[in-house]
Design an enzyme around this catalytic site. Structure first.
Site, PDB file in Angstrom:
ATOM      1  N   LYS A 247      -6.274  10.049   0.693  1.00 11.59           N
ATOM      2  CA  LYS A 247      -6.650   9.990   2.105  1.00 11.59           C
ATOM      3  C   LYS A 247      -7.725  11.033   2.405  1.00 11.59           C
ATOM      4  O   LYS A 247      -7.782  12.060   1.727  1.00 11.59           O
ATOM      5  CB  LYS A 247      -5.419  10.304   2.975  1.00 11.59           C
ATOM      6  CG  LYS A 247      -4.417   9.194   3.070  1.00 11.59           C
ATOM      7  CD  LYS A 247      -3.278   9.586   4.001  1.00 11.59           C
ATOM      8  CE  LYS A 247      -2.246   8.485   4.116  1.00 11.59           C
ATOM      9  NZ  LYS A 247      -2.730   7.234   4.702  1.00 11.59           N
ATOM     10  N   ASP A 317      -2.470   3.968  -1.640  1.00 16.18           N
ATOM     11  CA  ASP A 317      -2.074   4.432  -0.305  1.00 16.18           C
ATOM     12  C   ASP A 317      -1.222   3.389   0.427  1.00 16.18           C
ATOM     13  O   ASP A 317      -0.649   3.683   1.467  1.00 16.18           O
ATOM     14  CB  ASP A 317      -3.334   4.777   0.506  1.00 16.18           C
ATOM     15  CG  ASP A 317      -3.038   5.663   1.692  1.00 16.18           C
ATOM     16  OD1 ASP A 317      -1.907   6.178   1.780  1.00 16.18           O
ATOM     17  OD2 ASP A 317      -3.953   5.846   2.526  1.00 16.18           O
ATOM     18  N   ARG A 321       5.120  -0.071   1.406  1.00 18.69           N
ATOM     19  CA  ARG A 321       5.618  -1.416   1.096  1.00 18.69           C
ATOM     20  C   ARG A 321       6.182  -1.492  -0.328  1.00 18.69           C
ATOM     21  O   ARG A 321       7.071  -2.304  -0.594  1.00 18.69           O
ATOM     22  CB  ARG A 321       4.501  -2.439   1.314  1.00 18.69           C
ATOM     23  CG  ARG A 321       3.278  -2.171   0.488  1.00 18.69           C
ATOM     24  CD  ARG A 321       2.046  -2.907   1.010  1.00 18.69           C
ATOM     25  NE  ARG A 321       1.493  -2.288   2.222  1.00 18.69           N
ATOM     26  CZ  ARG A 321       0.438  -2.749   2.884  1.00 18.69           C
ATOM     27  NH1 ARG A 321      -0.172  -3.843   2.469  1.00 18.69           N
ATOM     28  NH2 ARG A 321      -0.009  -2.135   3.952  1.00 18.69           N
TER      29      ARG A 321
HETATM   30  N1  BES Z   1       1.585   6.257   5.851  1.00 18.15           N
HETATM   31  C1  BES Z   1       0.441   5.442   5.986  1.00 18.15           C
HETATM   32  C2  BES Z   1       0.298   4.833   7.373  1.00 18.15           C
HETATM   33  C3  BES Z   1       0.117   5.796   8.509  1.00 18.15           C
HETATM   34  C4  BES Z   1      -1.146   6.168   8.930  1.00 18.15           C
HETATM   35  C5  BES Z   1       1.226   6.306   9.177  1.00 18.15           C
HETATM   36  C6  BES Z   1      -1.293   7.062   9.993  1.00 18.15           C
HETATM   37  C7  BES Z   1       1.073   7.198  10.238  1.00 18.15           C
HETATM   38  C8  BES Z   1      -0.181   7.562  10.639  1.00 18.15           C
HETATM   39  C9  BES Z   1       0.494   4.300   4.980  1.00 18.15           C
HETATM   40  O1  BES Z   1       1.143   4.563   3.782  1.00 18.15           O
HETATM   41  C10 BES Z   1      -0.909   3.937   4.636  1.00 18.15           C
HETATM   42  O2  BES Z   1      -1.595   4.773   4.139  1.00 18.15           O
HETATM   43  N2  BES Z   1      -1.278   2.711   4.897  1.00 18.15           N
HETATM   44  C11 BES Z   1      -2.590   2.237   4.602  1.00 18.15           C
HETATM   45  C12 BES Z   1      -2.483   0.752   4.353  1.00 18.15           C
HETATM   46  C13 BES Z   1      -3.712   0.168   3.727  1.00 18.15           C
HETATM   47  C14 BES Z   1      -4.013   0.789   2.393  1.00 18.15           C
HETATM   48  C15 BES Z   1      -3.501  -1.332   3.588  1.00 18.15           C
HETATM   49  C16 BES Z   1      -3.495   2.560   5.773  1.00 18.15           C
HETATM   50  O3  BES Z   1      -3.043   2.676   6.911  1.00 18.15           O
HETATM   51  O4  BES Z   1      -4.691   2.728   5.557  1.00 18.15           O
HETATM   52 ZN    ZN Z   2       2.629   6.029   3.922  1.00 16.71          ZN
HETATM   53 ZN    ZN Z   3      -0.149   5.480   2.372  1.00 15.30          ZN
END
Ligand code: BES
Ligand code: ZN
Ligand code: ZN
Length: 465
Positions: A247, A317, A321
């Site tokens: 991230k 990331d 899931r």
């Molecule tokens: N934990 C994150 C989602 C998240 C983002 C929660 C901001 C709280 C605040 C999750 O694991 C994630 O990173 N999701 C990705 C999904 C994508 C790769 C399809 C995302 O949000 O970019």
């Molecule tokens: Zn996450």
């Molecule tokens: Zn994530």
């Protein structure tokens, strides 16, 4: 803060409510009674209840929270309050007292933190007394206050866990805490090593971290003669760095909140032995960090899962899931007949809905509708997002049974749910995406900055309904 219900009380401050546009002597003209507006008048704390015609339990919570914060500000030790809303628009004494206490206990919450030097040594209100002058209603009000208290405290406990940094709450720490809570509440407790159990999708997320993962299960048997079993499954990523699909560093610190689903489930499980609903409930907590390292899963890797399905990891990331896939499969193997998962799953959910409403997606309209209705009453709104076949198609892989993410990044909440649906099958299921609502930049009403504790109250009211 001690809480009691009494017909009269000696207190240093008294909270009274006033509806918008209504008058009371001694209360200044400029006080309009807008919901949550507060004014100190002598020993009284006057709180606005908003429009009489719009009054509901959520208004009671908001008013109660605003008033108790003012009481703390003026350093009141013993505070008496009227039970706002009793008999207004059909609100009964029990529900009114419950909402007053919920608003107060949730509103006064502050994460203790770790600072040695505090600007303002934490002042605590010693006692809150709910005034119930009608002796016939005393018992109901007492029951409501007691219920409101334990439920709000469980939600506050979930907030504490979410606010706790990842170095102070590792998967191992979380599992130990769950064991303590299980013991106190006479719940069956199981803690599994995901790798040894064949939970390859969970392990694929965990293997980049030096912290050991766990799959924790808590079980409550409220209806031993029934085969029905509800599984509550909470995403428990104690820190989400994104893994190799790292991230951006801006706001990455907020990813300590990525176990908010697991914290909420633990909060709900901690209440069951007190509330004794006639239902069988299993809490399933997949717990791990998501970290980059020389032994981390890499984009393009193909991994297995407890279900046997193979997964192409497009984006490390999209780890929530992965761990939920194995937790859902585990719940089904253990006989779950209804599945609810709670997860800070997608940033896309924040883009769509902000921090004001949780996204809900699933395969069973009755279950979804019921949760939406109860969420509304709890002030924890849910908004349904779609699960069309096209989203499932976007996850077709050329090298595995499914990809963990579509390359386009479109419709993340629905695509995430589409991935989960592959592991759910036909079992009635609802998925709650709390990415936006679990952790707030700014306090709002009885919600503090940081962890909100959603959706503990909604789930517990649903189990009790
Ligand atoms: N934990 C994150 C989602 C998240 C983002 C929660 C901001 C709280 C605040 C999750 O694991 C994630 O990173 N999701 C990705 C999904 C994508 C790769 C399809 C995302 O949000 O970019
Ligand atoms: Zn996450
Ligand atoms: Zn994530």
């Amino acid at each position: 803060m001690k809480i009691k219900v009494a017909a009269e009380a000696v207190s240093d401050r008294q909270i009274v409510g006033l509806f918008e546009g209504e008058k009371q002597k001694e209360i200044p003209e400029y006080f309009k009674g807008k919901l949550g507006q507060v004014e100190v008048v002598g020993q009284k704390i006057v709180v606005g209840l908003g429009k009489r015609g719009k009054f509901d339990l959520e208004a009671v919570r908001a008013a109660s929270s605003a008033a108790i914060k003012k009481a703390r500000e003026v350093k009141a030790k013993v505070v008496a309050t009227l039970i706002h809303g009793e008999e207004v628009r059909g609100i009964n004494p029990k529900d009114a007292a419950k909402a007053v206490v919920e608003g107060a206990v949730l509103g006064i919450y502050k994460f203790a933190g770790y600072a040695r030097e505090k600007e303002d040594p934490d002042f605590q209100i010693e006692q809150l007394i709910l005034l119930e002058r009608d002796k016939k209603k005393l018992k109901s009000a007492e029951a409501g206050a007691a219920l409101g208290r334990i439920i709000a405290e469980a939600e506050n406990h979930a907030r504490d866990l979410v606010n706790t940094p990842s170095n102070k709450l590792t998967p191992t720490d979380f599992a130990k805490l769950a064991e303590r809570i299980a013991k106190v509440n006479h719940l069956k407790f199981t803690s599994l090593d995901p790798k040894a159990e064949g939970m390859e999708a969970l392990w694929a997320v965990a293997k980049g971290s030096d912290e050991k993962p766990r799959l924790v299960v808590l079980e409550y048997e409220g209806d031993p003669r029934s085969k029905e079993k509800i599984a509550l499954i909470g995403k428990g990523i104690t820190f989400d760095s994104g893994g190799i699909s790292l991230k951006p560093s801006k706001k990455m610190y907020e990813m300590k909140c990525d176990m908010a689903g697991a914290a909420a489930v633990l909060g709900v499980m901690s209440l069951l032995n007190d509330l004794k609903p006639k239902k069988n409930v299993m809490g399933v907590l997949p717990l791990t960090e998501n970290m980059p390292s020389g032994h981390a899963t890499k984009p393009g890797d193909v991994v297995g899962s407890l279900s046997g399905l193979t997964i192409e990891v497009i984006n490390t990331d999209a780890e929530g899931r992965m761990i939920l896939a194995d937790a859902l499969t585990y719940a089904k193997i253990k006989g779950a007949t209804k599945l609810i998962d709670i997860a800070t799953l997608t940033g896309g959910c924040i883009v769509a809905l902000g921090d004001v409403v949780t996204g809900i997606i699933g395969n069973n309209q009755r279950l979804i509708g019921k949760l939406i209705d109860i969420g509304e009453l709890c002030g924890q709104r849910l908004w349904q997002l779609p699960l069309y076949d096209e989203y499932k198609e976007s996850l077709k892989s050329s090298v595995a049974d499914i990809k963990n993410s579509s390359e386009t990044g479109k419709a993340q909440p629905s695509t995430g749910a589409a991935f989960l649906s592959k592991f759910v099958g036909d079992t009635p299921w609802a998925h709650l995406d709390i990415a936006g609502t679990a952790f707030l930049d700014k306090s709002r009403g009885y919600l503090p900055e940081g962890a909100s504790g959603v959706p503990v109250r909604t789930l517990i009211e649903w189990l009790n309904s």
